[in-house]
Design an enzyme around this catalytic site. Structure first.
Site, PDB file in Angstrom:
ATOM      1  N   ASN A 188       0.820  -1.223   0.000  1.00  0.00           N
ATOM      2  CA  ASN A 188       0.000   0.000   0.000  1.00  0.00           C
ATOM      3  C   ASN A 188       0.851   1.270   0.000  1.00  0.00           C
ATOM      4  O   ASN A 188       0.685   2.158   0.824  1.00  0.00           O
ATOM      5  CB  ASN A 188      -1.001   0.003   1.166  1.00  0.00           C
ATOM      6  CG  ASN A 188      -0.338   0.003   2.530  1.00  0.00           C
ATOM      7  OD1 ASN A 188       0.811  -0.428   2.677  1.00  0.00           O
ATOM      8  ND2 ASN A 188      -1.032   0.487   3.529  1.00  0.00           N
TER       9      ASN A 188
ATOM     10  N   ASP B 283      -3.418  -5.931   2.056  1.00  0.00           N
ATOM     11  CA  ASP B 283      -3.252  -5.186   3.303  1.00  0.00           C
ATOM     12  C   ASP B 283      -3.308  -3.679   3.047  1.00  0.00           C
ATOM     13  O   ASP B 283      -2.563  -3.146   2.238  1.00  0.00           O
ATOM     14  CB  ASP B 283      -1.925  -5.537   3.957  1.00  0.00           C
ATOM     15  CG  ASP B 283      -1.867  -5.023   5.379  1.00  0.00           C
ATOM     16  OD1 ASP B 283      -2.636  -5.533   6.202  1.00  0.00           O
ATOM     17  OD2 ASP B 283      -1.075  -4.105   5.646  1.00  0.00           O
TER      18      ASP B 283
ATOM     19  N   HIS C 227      -5.557  -9.262   4.581  1.00  0.00           N
ATOM     20  CA  HIS C 227      -5.623  -8.237   5.638  1.00  0.00           C
ATOM     21  C   HIS C 227      -6.757  -8.494   6.638  1.00  0.00           C
ATOM     22  O   HIS C 227      -6.735  -7.981   7.762  1.00  0.00           O
ATOM     23  CB  HIS C 227      -5.736  -6.858   4.968  1.00  0.00           C
ATOM     24  CG  HIS C 227      -6.213  -5.762   5.847  1.00  0.00           C
ATOM     25  ND1 HIS C 227      -5.431  -5.201   6.822  1.00  0.00           N
ATOM     26  CD2 HIS C 227      -7.402  -5.108   5.901  1.00  0.00           C
ATOM     27  CE1 HIS C 227      -6.113  -4.230   7.428  1.00  0.00           C
ATOM     28  NE2 HIS C 227      -7.310  -4.157   6.896  1.00  0.00           N
TER      29      HIS C 227
ATOM     30  N   ASP D  58       3.826  -5.675  11.403  1.00  0.00           N
ATOM     31  CA  ASP D  58       2.932  -4.636  10.871  1.00  0.00           C
ATOM     32  C   ASP D  58       3.487  -3.232  11.166  1.00  0.00           C
ATOM     33  O   ASP D  58       2.724  -2.291  11.414  1.00  0.00           O
ATOM     34  CB  ASP D  58       1.497  -4.775  11.394  1.00  0.00           C
ATOM     35  CG  ASP D  58       0.469  -4.117  10.478  1.00  0.00           C
ATOM     36  OD1 ASP D  58       0.846  -3.580   9.417  1.00  0.00           O
ATOM     37  OD2 ASP D  58      -0.722  -4.128  10.839  1.00  0.00           O
TER      38      ASP D  58
ATOM     39  N   GLY E  28      -1.912   2.658  12.878  1.00  0.00           N
ATOM     40  CA  GLY E  28      -0.627   1.983  12.696  1.00  0.00           C
ATOM     41  C   GLY E  28       0.417   2.449  13.677  1.00  0.00           C
ATOM     42  O   GLY E  28       0.357   3.574  14.181  1.00  0.00           O
TER      43      GLY E  28
HETATM   44  O1  DOR Z   1      -2.739  -0.141  11.214  1.00  0.00           O
HETATM   45  C1  DOR Z   1      -2.530  -0.336  10.030  1.00  0.00           C
HETATM   46  N1  DOR Z   1      -1.679   0.422   9.335  1.00  0.00           N
HETATM   47  N2  DOR Z   1      -3.189  -1.319   9.397  1.00  0.00           N
HETATM   48  C2  DOR Z   1      -3.145  -1.467   8.048  1.00  0.00           C
HETATM   49  O2  DOR Z   1      -3.779  -2.333   7.542  1.00  0.00           O
HETATM   50  C3  DOR Z   1      -2.372  -0.531   7.226  1.00  0.00           C
HETATM   51  C4  DOR Z   1      -1.302   0.069   8.010  1.00  0.00           C
HETATM   52  C5  DOR Z   1      -0.668   1.240   7.349  1.00  0.00           C
HETATM   53  O3  DOR Z   1      -0.335   1.171   6.171  1.00  0.00           O
HETATM   54  O4  DOR Z   1      -0.438   2.258   8.021  1.00  0.00           O
HETATM   55 ZN    ZN Z   2      -3.584  -4.905   7.663  1.00  0.00          ZN
HETATM   56 ZN    ZN Z   3      -0.226  -3.872   7.535  1.00  0.00          ZN
END
Ligand code: DOR
Ligand code: ZN
Ligand code: ZN
Length: 392
Positions: A52, A112, A139, A265, A284
């Site tokens: 992503n 994801d 995901h 993650d 995140g």
């Molecule tokens: O907490 C998250 N952050 N979950 C995700 O699925 C994406 C990720 C991000 O790219 O910051």
């Molecule tokens: Zn994720």
């Molecule tokens: Zn992730």
């Protein structure tokens, strides 16, 4: 040079199959270089960089760039993860074959942070992946159940007035894709399992002979949603921090092998994207430089895992899941080694301004954690030692 390992634990180099670097697109928050440095300092010799980015890693142009940058820096092998669909929230499958056959030899594809909502798209992705022999990593979010959701749906979110993300949003997709894997005869990997129900579903699926694997993050093993009391967005993450009963179920499942491995993650974000209220902050948190210590704290200290088991859940199993044959193996005498030398008795206090990462968003600030990485080696070359990295 002879390295004295007295009192140290020798692990195979750690493998993180779920890292977010932000190159291309948000190089102000993390680059392949800074993420590689954080990884080497955390004991890793390989990371899988999620798709992503901006642009999304939906073509070999992007995946080959990320791989190339990783090789130039030379601190860890940066394996790009390809997107399952074209663009963000796309419906059209990417040309997985061109990424798999490109310079980066992409071996994992994921939605994801992108989300495949349509089950038929996921079904076709599994069939395509089966033909190529690559991994689909899921995901595990049903986006129609998480519209506006910012925190685990439960008593804490209700009291704090935060819109809830139900366990069902995760479990519905885990169940869906376990069944799709059964019908396609092909395997699926579940990212960041966060609920007791997901554990039950994975256990059930494995008992049926379904080819399914699952990972858990250090933060879901350490923290629960009581952290949200302060409204500090540093605790906002997808999937959200759950309840203590979920945390206990995840620990037991990792100890029992129902959950196969740990994945960070690692999700760097700029301060301005983490501010301005819990509802608006991006989800995140960082993970590369704290994950081994958190596993030592929550799994080794209470006797749920031995250090030998840590080698399994942080190196051997993740390498197997992505079919990496040059990582996660016992080190043979005379072979250029991928390894991490760990001091299990040292303690350190988390100070994010000392992280190699370009971002500082993490909920572990100030915590005193066990175990430090003395040294990391990639193919026989020292990549990190006592807090210093040695790029090529
Ligand atoms: O907490 C998250 N952050 N979950 C995700 O699925 C994406 C990720 C991000 O790219 O910051
Ligand atoms: Zn994720
Ligand atoms: Zn992730």
């Amino acid at each position: 040079e002879v390295i004295d390992g007295a009192g140290r634990i020798l692990l195979p180099g750690l493998v993180d199959i779920h890292t977010h670097l932000r190159e291309p697109g948000r190089e102000d928050t993390e680059t392949v270089a800074t993420g590689s440095a954080a990884a080497a300092l955390g004991g890793f010799t390989a990371v899988f960089a999620m798709a992503n980015t901006d642009p999304v890693a939906d073509s070999a142009v992007v995946t080959d760039h990320v791989w190339q940058r990783g090789q130039e820096i030379g601190l860890v092998d940066v394996h790009p993860v390809g997107a399952i669909t074209v663009g963000l929230k796309g419906k059209q499958l990417t040309e997985m074959a061109s990424m798999a056959n490109g310079k980066a030899r992409v071996r994992m594809f994921s939605d994801d942070g992108v989300c495949v909502e349509n089950p038929l798209v996921m079904r076709r992705a599994l069939e395509y992946a089966r033909g190529l022999g690559v991994l689909i990593a899921q995901h595990a979010e049903e986006p129609r159940l998480t519209v506006g959701a910012v925190a685990h749906e439960g008593p804490t979110a209700a009291r704090l007035g935060l819109t809830g993300w139900p366990r069902a949003a995760e479990e519905a997709i885990v169940a869906r894709d376990a069944l799709l894997a059964r019908d396609s005869g092909y395997r699926v990997h579940i990212c960041h399992a966060s609920t007791a129900g997901t554990v039950e579903l994975v256990k059930w699926a494995k008992a049926q002979g379904i080819n399914i694997t699952a990972e858990v993050t250090p933060h879901h093993l350490l923290l629960d949603d009581s952290r949200l009391e302060t409204y500090d967005a540093v605790n906002k993450v997808n999937p959200p921090l759950r309840e203590q009963s979920d945390v206990q179920a995840l620990r037991s499942a990792l100890a029992a092998g129902i959950i196969d491995c740990v994945a960070t993650d690692h999700a760097p974000h700029a301060a301005q994207d983490k501010c301005c209220g819990f509802a608006h902050a991006r989800p995140g948190m960082l993970g590369l430089q704290t994950s081994l210590s958190i596993i030592a704290e929550v799994m080794v200290k209470p006797g749920l895992l031995t250090w030998r088991d840590v080698a399994r859940v942080m190196s051997e199993r993740p390498a197997e899941i992505v079919q990496l044959t040059d990582q996660g193996r016992p080190i043979a005498v005379g072979e250029p080694a991928n390894l991490a030398l760990v001091n299990p008795d040292a303690e350190w206090a988390v100070k994010s301004d000392e992280f190699a990462s370009l971002s500082t968003n993490n909920p572990f600030e100030g915590m005193v954690l066990p175990a430090t990485v003395d040294l990391t080696m990639l193919r026989g070359r020292i990549t990190a030692r006592e807090g210093t990295v040695f790029p090529l």
